[in-house]
Design an enzyme around this catalytic site. Sequence first.
Site, PDB file in Angstrom:
ATOM      1  N   GLU A   1      49.437  32.274  49.996  1.00 36.77           N
ATOM      2  CA  GLU A   1      48.003  32.445  49.794  1.00 36.77           C
ATOM      3  C   GLU A   1      47.718  32.462  48.292  1.00 36.77           C
ATOM      4  O   GLU A   1      48.169  33.356  47.589  1.00 36.77           O
ATOM      5  CB  GLU A   1      47.536  33.764  50.417  1.00 36.77           C
ATOM      6  CG  GLU A   1      46.042  33.964  50.289  1.00 36.77           C
ATOM      7  CD  GLU A   1      45.574  35.331  50.774  1.00 36.77           C
ATOM      8  OE1 GLU A   1      46.221  36.352  50.449  1.00 36.77           O
ATOM      9  OE2 GLU A   1      44.544  35.379  51.466  1.00 36.77           O
TER      10      GLU A   1
ATOM     11  N   CYS B   1      39.562  35.418  52.105  1.00 34.54           N
ATOM     12  CA  CYS B   1      40.689  35.456  53.046  1.00 34.54           C
ATOM     13  C   CYS B   1      40.610  34.304  54.033  1.00 34.54           C
ATOM     14  O   CYS B   1      41.625  33.804  54.495  1.00 34.54           O
ATOM     15  CB  CYS B   1      40.693  36.786  53.788  1.00 34.54           C
ATOM     16  SG  CYS B   1      39.119  37.150  54.587  1.00 34.54           S
TER      17      CYS B   1
ATOM     18  N   LYS C   1      37.281  53.955  49.694  1.00 32.78           N
ATOM     19  CA  LYS C   1      37.849  53.619  48.383  1.00 32.78           C
ATOM     20  C   LYS C   1      37.685  52.117  48.153  1.00 32.78           C
ATOM     21  O   LYS C   1      38.410  51.305  48.727  1.00 32.78           O
ATOM     22  CB  LYS C   1      39.334  53.979  48.285  1.00 32.78           C
ATOM     23  CG  LYS C   1      39.758  54.039  46.811  1.00 32.78           C
ATOM     24  CD  LYS C   1      41.226  53.807  46.571  1.00 32.78           C
ATOM     25  CE  LYS C   1      41.623  52.374  46.521  1.00 32.78           C
ATOM     26  NZ  LYS C   1      41.018  51.556  45.440  1.00 32.78           N
TER      27      LYS C   1
ATOM     28  N   GLU D   1      43.085  44.093  58.078  1.00 41.53           N
ATOM     29  CA  GLU D   1      42.541  42.739  57.912  1.00 41.53           C
ATOM     30  C   GLU D   1      43.175  42.179  56.644  1.00 41.53           C
ATOM     31  O   GLU D   1      42.859  42.613  55.536  1.00 41.53           O
ATOM     32  CB  GLU D   1      41.023  42.790  57.802  1.00 41.53           C
ATOM     33  CG  GLU D   1      40.397  43.390  59.059  1.00 41.53           C
ATOM     34  CD  GLU D   1      38.895  43.217  59.141  1.00 41.53           C
ATOM     35  OE1 GLU D   1      38.241  43.160  58.083  1.00 41.53           O
ATOM     36  OE2 GLU D   1      38.375  43.149  60.262  1.00 41.53           O
TER      37      GLU D   1
HETATM   38  P1  NAD Z   1      45.024  44.554  47.649  1.00 42.39           P
HETATM   39  O1  NAD Z   1      45.891  44.720  48.860  1.00 42.39           O
HETATM   40  O2  NAD Z   1      45.665  44.451  46.322  1.00 42.39           O
HETATM   41  O3  NAD Z   1      44.006  45.790  47.522  1.00 42.39           O
HETATM   42  C1  NAD Z   1      43.070  46.089  48.526  1.00 42.39           C
HETATM   43  C2  NAD Z   1      42.698  47.549  48.429  1.00 42.39           C
HETATM   44  O4  NAD Z   1      43.856  48.332  48.732  1.00 42.39           O
HETATM   45  C3  NAD Z   1      42.243  48.009  47.040  1.00 42.39           C
HETATM   46  O5  NAD Z   1      41.206  48.958  47.201  1.00 42.39           O
HETATM   47  C4  NAD Z   1      43.507  48.653  46.471  1.00 42.39           C
HETATM   48  O6  NAD Z   1      43.239  49.617  45.484  1.00 42.39           O
HETATM   49  C5  NAD Z   1      44.087  49.282  47.711  1.00 42.39           C
HETATM   50  N1  NAD Z   1      45.537  49.519  47.671  1.00 42.39           N
HETATM   51  C6  NAD Z   1      46.485  48.785  47.042  1.00 42.39           C
HETATM   52  N2  NAD Z   1      47.707  49.328  47.262  1.00 42.39           N
HETATM   53  C7  NAD Z   1      47.519  50.414  48.058  1.00 42.39           C
HETATM   54  C8  NAD Z   1      48.388  51.389  48.631  1.00 42.39           C
HETATM   55  N3  NAD Z   1      49.711  51.360  48.437  1.00 42.39           N
HETATM   56  N4  NAD Z   1      47.847  52.363  49.394  1.00 42.39           N
HETATM   57  C9  NAD Z   1      46.514  52.412  49.612  1.00 42.39           C
HETATM   58  N5  NAD Z   1      45.640  51.532  49.076  1.00 42.39           N
HETATM   59  C10 NAD Z   1      46.137  50.533  48.325  1.00 42.39           C
HETATM   60  O7  NAD Z   1      44.098  43.306  47.955  1.00 42.39           O
HETATM   61  P2  NAD Z   1      43.029  42.628  46.978  1.00 42.39           P
HETATM   62  O8  NAD Z   1      43.772  41.870  45.930  1.00 42.39           O
HETATM   63  O9  NAD Z   1      42.002  43.625  46.568  1.00 42.39           O
HETATM   64  O10 NAD Z   1      42.313  41.605  47.975  1.00 42.39           O
HETATM   65  C11 NAD Z   1      42.756  40.311  48.202  1.00 42.39           C
HETATM   66  C12 NAD Z   1      43.505  40.227  49.509  1.00 42.39           C
HETATM   67  O11 NAD Z   1      42.677  40.699  50.567  1.00 42.39           O
HETATM   68  C13 NAD Z   1      43.867  38.810  49.887  1.00 42.39           C
HETATM   69  O12 NAD Z   1      45.176  38.789  50.409  1.00 42.39           O
HETATM   70  C14 NAD Z   1      42.887  38.477  50.989  1.00 42.39           C
HETATM   71  O13 NAD Z   1      43.288  37.482  51.899  1.00 42.39           O
HETATM   72  C15 NAD Z   1      42.716  39.788  51.654  1.00 42.39           C
HETATM   73  N6  NAD Z   1      41.464  39.824  52.397  1.00 42.39           N
HETATM   74  C16 NAD Z   1      41.509  39.840  53.761  1.00 42.39           C
HETATM   75  C17 NAD Z   1      40.329  39.842  54.487  1.00 42.39           C
HETATM   76  C18 NAD Z   1      40.321  39.856  55.987  1.00 42.39           C
HETATM   77  O14 NAD Z   1      39.292  40.142  56.549  1.00 42.39           O
HETATM   78  N7  NAD Z   1      41.429  39.551  56.651  1.00 42.39           N
HETATM   79  C19 NAD Z   1      39.109  39.826  53.811  1.00 42.39           C
HETATM   80  C20 NAD Z   1      39.107  39.807  52.422  1.00 42.39           C
HETATM   81  C21 NAD Z   1      40.297  39.822  51.720  1.00 42.39           C
END
Ligand code: NAD
Length: 478
Positions: free
Chosen positions: A379, A284, A174, A250
């Site tokens: 962040e 991130c 997804k 992650e």
């Molecule tokens: P997000 O948590 O809003 O969403 C990430 C994914 O999770 C999306 O596909 C979203 O639809 C899904 N999602 C959201 N709520 C969910 C739930 N309750 N159940 C299942 N799936 C759910 O994150 P984002 O805004 O898309 O990405 C930015 C964040 O990601 C930042 O905090 C960034 O630091 C982090 N990030 C971390 C890494 C790493 O490797 N550590 C890499 C890239 C981004």
Amino acid sequence: MQFYGHIVDGQEVPSLDGATMADVDPYTREPWATIALGGKADADRAVAAAKNAFDNGPWPRMGYEKRQQLMHRLADLMEQNAEELAMADTQDMGKPITQSRHDVARSVLNVRFFADHARMSAGEALPMDTGHHAYTRWEPVGVVAAISPWNFPLMLGTWKVMPALAWGNTVVWKPAEDTPVSATIIGRLAIEAGFPHGVLNVVHGYGPDSAGSALTENPDVKRITFTGESGTGKIISAVASRNLTPVSLELGGKGANIVFDDADLHNAVHWAVEAIFRNAGQVCLAGSRLYVQRGIYEEFMVRYKAAAEALVVGDPKDPATTFSAALASQEHFTKVKGYLQADSLGGGSILTGGLGDGWSVRPTIITNVPHTARVMREEIFGPVTVATAFDTEAEAISLANDTRYGLNAMVFTENLSRAHRVAAQLHAGTVWVNCFFIRDLRAPFGGFGESGIGREGGNFSRDFMTEPKAVVMQIDPA
Ligand code: NAD
């Protein structure tokens, strides 16, 4: 407007209820594609297809070599369709096209690396004193759910999906709702490459109370690999625990970038700019907290400000653009904008940058920020650095470690002993010395604290994506 569907059981399909969503280009602020909008029923349908492919299809049984060949065929097709993939991520999230092209090349490497890594991995053979020997097998687990974010849509999606496949699992991917297109293209290419039906499924939709949460609740999902916000990671971890489904998380970061007074200044400025302004800070791993030793602080900041202002802000589709004139979405722009308000700055002052046109924030440097200010603690996930002077090595380490995150840190110094000494003391999953963003896909990738649970990469991905099994065999009857 082109339609991008789910990929289920080797077919591109609409949602069961026919729902769609508009996919908005954040630079033009206009829809540019129509996406199938999935919900729980669509997620469950995809999991059922993946489970059937795992239980009854050839993928887990065909062996490493045949899987490797199919994955390399997929990688070949990705290279042949590289421009379409790159443009998809650029239009979905505003990433400059040159950076999207780089991401495609890295995504191709994800496919080839994990295909080869699984094929060439060796288990342990343990000769025993008792007339037996024990050895390890790496059994595939079944259906893996891969839930990815919008900041590196293709690169982070393939980073999660490919090790799962290489080890013989089937997958439901997804992608983030803001960046769905490249995932459907990968699904189409996997069909073209000859992947058995149901091995790689893609379901689109939102996270909470939608396709995302349905994947995390489904007992037929045997692993969840998630990249996204720390808050979302906590929710997913709680839901997954009901089925005892292992999770790899992650999550977010607030990376410290420490520049000592013996650093190569030219190199340190170059990487300090890359660390926070690449992908408009929507990384991130961003080096969002900059700590510079007092003796070089003034000179460093003059050079750093000049380098930030020299970035070419413009249309992400223009290859001359080095900094996109758009953050990924209106919602995200609103969030980043909030961090530039007085109550978030805590008395800090904006040295350069601020709001740009449309949904954009220019490369922004903030100084004189107290350690308690929101811009220092949280962040931001945008092109915003907070810069602080420090005096001693111990102070720099203490400041860097004073965060609930622990994804990464950078150290710039020409002193070899200091480099190793400081790297050892930083609470971070990755420490870069005199560089940034350089990866070896065999190395562990993940974070301390609220930056995540578990590690991915090389054998770390293998350990998560398989059930390691010990086989003990008698050689000589007692
Ligand atoms: P997000 O948590 O809003 O969403 C990430 C994914 O999770 C999306 O596909 C979203 O639809 C899904 N999602 C959201 N709520 C969910 C739930 N309750 N159940 C299942 N799936 C759910 O994150 P984002 O805004 O898309 O990405 C930015 C964040 O990601 C930042 O905090 C960034 O630091 C982090 N990030 C971390 C890494 C790493 O490797 N550590 C890499 C890239 C981004």
